[in-house]
Design an enzyme around this catalytic site. Structure first.
Site, mmCIF file in Angstrom:
data_model
loop_
_atom_site.group_PDB
_atom_site.id
_atom_site.type_symbol
_atom_site.label_atom_id
_atom_site.label_comp_id
_atom_site.label_asym_id
_atom_site.label_seq_id
_atom_site.Cartn_x
_atom_site.Cartn_y
_atom_site.Cartn_z
ATOM 1 N N THR A 1 -0.063 0.706 6.611
ATOM 2 C CA THR A 1 0.157 -0.317 5.594
ATOM 3 C C THR A 1 0.351 -1.654 6.294
ATOM 4 O O THR A 1 0.847 -1.700 7.417
ATOM 5 C CB THR A 1 1.395 0.028 4.728
ATOM 6 O OG1 THR A 1 1.806 -1.153 4.013
ATOM 7 C CG2 THR A 1 2.580 0.519 5.551
ATOM 8 N N ARG B 1 -13.770 -7.907 -1.195
ATOM 9 C CA ARG B 1 -13.065 -7.702 0.084
ATOM 10 C C ARG B 1 -12.637 -6.227 0.212
ATOM 11 O O ARG B 1 -12.103 -5.645 -0.710
ATOM 12 C CB ARG B 1 -11.843 -8.618 0.144
ATOM 13 C CG ARG B 1 -10.977 -8.459 1.402
ATOM 14 C CD ARG B 1 -9.808 -7.541 1.185
ATOM 15 N NE ARG B 1 -8.846 -7.569 2.296
ATOM 16 C CZ ARG B 1 -7.814 -6.745 2.419
ATOM 17 N NH1 ARG B 1 -7.592 -5.841 1.483
ATOM 18 N NH2 ARG B 1 -7.000 -6.821 3.437
ATOM 19 N N VAL B 2 -12.837 -5.660 1.375
ATOM 20 C CA VAL B 2 -12.371 -4.299 1.639
ATOM 21 C C VAL B 2 -11.412 -4.351 2.818
ATOM 22 O O VAL B 2 -11.733 -4.942 3.857
ATOM 23 C CB VAL B 2 -13.553 -3.356 1.956
ATOM 24 C CG1 VAL B 2 -13.036 -1.955 2.274
ATOM 25 C CG2 VAL B 2 -14.535 -3.313 0.791
ATOM 26 N N GLY B 3 -10.244 -3.745 2.661
ATOM 27 C CA GLY B 3 -9.260 -3.738 3.734
ATOM 28 C C GLY B 3 -9.357 -2.474 4.575
ATOM 29 O O GLY B 3 -10.407 -1.818 4.649
ATOM 30 N N ASP B 4 -8.256 -2.134 5.195
ATOM 31 C CA ASP B 4 -8.230 -0.973 6.095
ATOM 32 C C ASP B 4 -8.096 0.364 5.376
ATOM 33 O O ASP B 4 -8.496 1.412 5.911
ATOM 34 C CB ASP B 4 -7.036 -1.098 7.054
ATOM 35 C CG ASP B 4 -5.709 -1.141 6.270
ATOM 36 O OD1 ASP B 4 -5.516 -2.102 5.505
ATOM 37 O OD2 ASP B 4 -4.895 -0.208 6.415
ATOM 38 N N THR C 1 0.843 -1.193 0.000
ATOM 39 C CA THR C 1 0.000 0.000 0.000
ATOM 40 C C THR C 1 0.884 1.251 0.000
ATOM 41 O O THR C 1 1.989 1.216 0.521
ATOM 42 C CB THR C 1 -0.823 -0.049 1.312
ATOM 43 O OG1 THR C 1 -1.634 -1.202 1.252
ATOM 44 C CG2 THR C 1 -1.669 1.168 1.546
ATOM 45 N N GLY D 1 -4.617 -5.789 6.207
ATOM 46 C CA GLY D 1 -5.769 -4.926 6.456
ATOM 47 C C GLY D 1 -6.729 -5.448 7.504
ATOM 48 O O GLY D 1 -7.323 -4.664 8.256
HETATM 49 N N1 GLY Z 1 -3.373 -2.652 3.944
HETATM 50 C C1 GLY Z 1 -3.977 -2.858 2.705
HETATM 51 C C2 GLY Z 1 -4.947 -3.937 2.688
HETATM 52 O O1 GLY Z 1 -4.881 -4.868 3.484
HETATM 53 O O2 GLY Z 1 -5.824 -3.901 1.831
#
Ligand code: GLY
Length: 292
Positions: free
Chosen positions: A215, A192-195, A164, A218
């Site tokens: 980074t 899927r959605v991360g942080d 990231t 997530g």
């Molecule tokens: N840190 C980025 C993700 O896990 O999508």
């Protein structure tokens, strides 16, 4: 008066020695591009956006062009941007190919009606505000395909989950901004959605405490609320706040990753618990400092 500063990261992970110099040089260029915006009279939001856009364009990083692919071989991009004066934010997730997801997050922030849009809705908003979509052909790189292939074969490739990119900015008035952009984890499920697009998790900015971009994995960052935790750390120095929060992140949720942090007085904290995290600090009147 504070010396304006732009801090960038190119993702936590394990970048091989053959690419590390280029990785570090890219985040240094991005930080300097952001600082140039501030020095030309741009805002902290403009500077953070510019710095992240520089890394979204560079196929070395897992964001924008070169972003990691889903298990279906598609690009689903996440990005967010937040400013600390009025706590305004913009975020996009599961975005189909767009050259600069962070520009769309910025447009959403300026629009003010919503904070986050997903997938097709985000693409429609982009069309409404005149931001052109890109194509899979233009943005999916051979290296991203190879990383997915490696994941399918059970190999965790170089740059694994993080990669990231992000930037945090403090302007001369102590106004802070954070921005983050990613392709997400290699082989992630569709949807899927991360942080990265979640304010408080991957990105946070508050002029009372500071701005942080995260980074790493997530799912762990989401569970821990890493970015806001770093900003609200009571430690005397920004560096200690970053380090202590990252240690707690590892202890509480077995988190792996890294953070960049700037306080409204311009002091900076950088921490990681992975092998590498390319990062750079560009401060007005000083030579750029970069490392991994
Ligand atoms: N840190 C980025 C993700 O896990 O999508």
């Amino acid at each position: 008066m504070i010396a304006p500063v732009v801090v960038t990261h190119g993702g936590a992970g394990r970048v091989g020695a053959d690419r590390l110099d280029a990785h570090v040089a890219g985040v240094a260029r991005a930080a300097e591009a952001g600082l140039a915006v501030l020095e030309a009279g741009g805002t902290a939001l403009d500077a953070a956006q510019r710095a992240v856009e520089a890394m979204e364009t560079d196929p070395l990083y897992n964001a924008g062009t070169g972003g990691s692919l889903t298990e279906a071989g598609t690009l689903e991009l996440d990005a967010s941007l937040m400013e600390g004066a009025f706590l305004r934010g913009g975020a996009v997730c599961c975005l189909p190919p767009f050259e600069h997801p962070v520009a769309l997050a910025r447009a959403l922030l300026e629009d003010g009606r919503h904070v986050m849009l997903a997938g097709e809705g985000a693409a429609r908003f982009a069309a409404a505000v005149g931001i052109e979509a890109s194509t899979p052909e233009a943005m999916i790189t051979e290296s991203a395909k190879a990383r997915l292939e490696g994941w399918r074969e059970g190999r965790v490739g170089e740059g694994w989950a993080g990669g990231t990119v992000g930037a945090v900015v403090c302007d001369a008035g102590g106004h802070v901004v954070a921005a983050t952009s990613t392709g997400g984890t290699v082989g992630k499920r569709v949807g899927r959605v991360g942080d990265t697009p979640i304010l408080g998790a991957g990105t946070w900015a508050d002029d009372r405490t500071g701005a942080c971009s995260c980074t790493g994995i997530g799912e762990a960052i989401l569970r821990f609320g890493l970015a806001r935790t770093v900003c609200e750390g009571p430690e005397a120095s920004a560096q200690d706040a970053a380090r202590v929060a990252l240690r707690a992140f590892e202890a509480r949720v077995s988190g792996e990753g890294g953070v960049i942090f700037v306080r409204p007085d311009g002091t900076v904290g950088i921490a990681r618990n992975t092998e590498t995290m390319s990062h750079a600090i560009a401060r007005a009147g000083e030579a750029t400092v970069a490392g991994h």
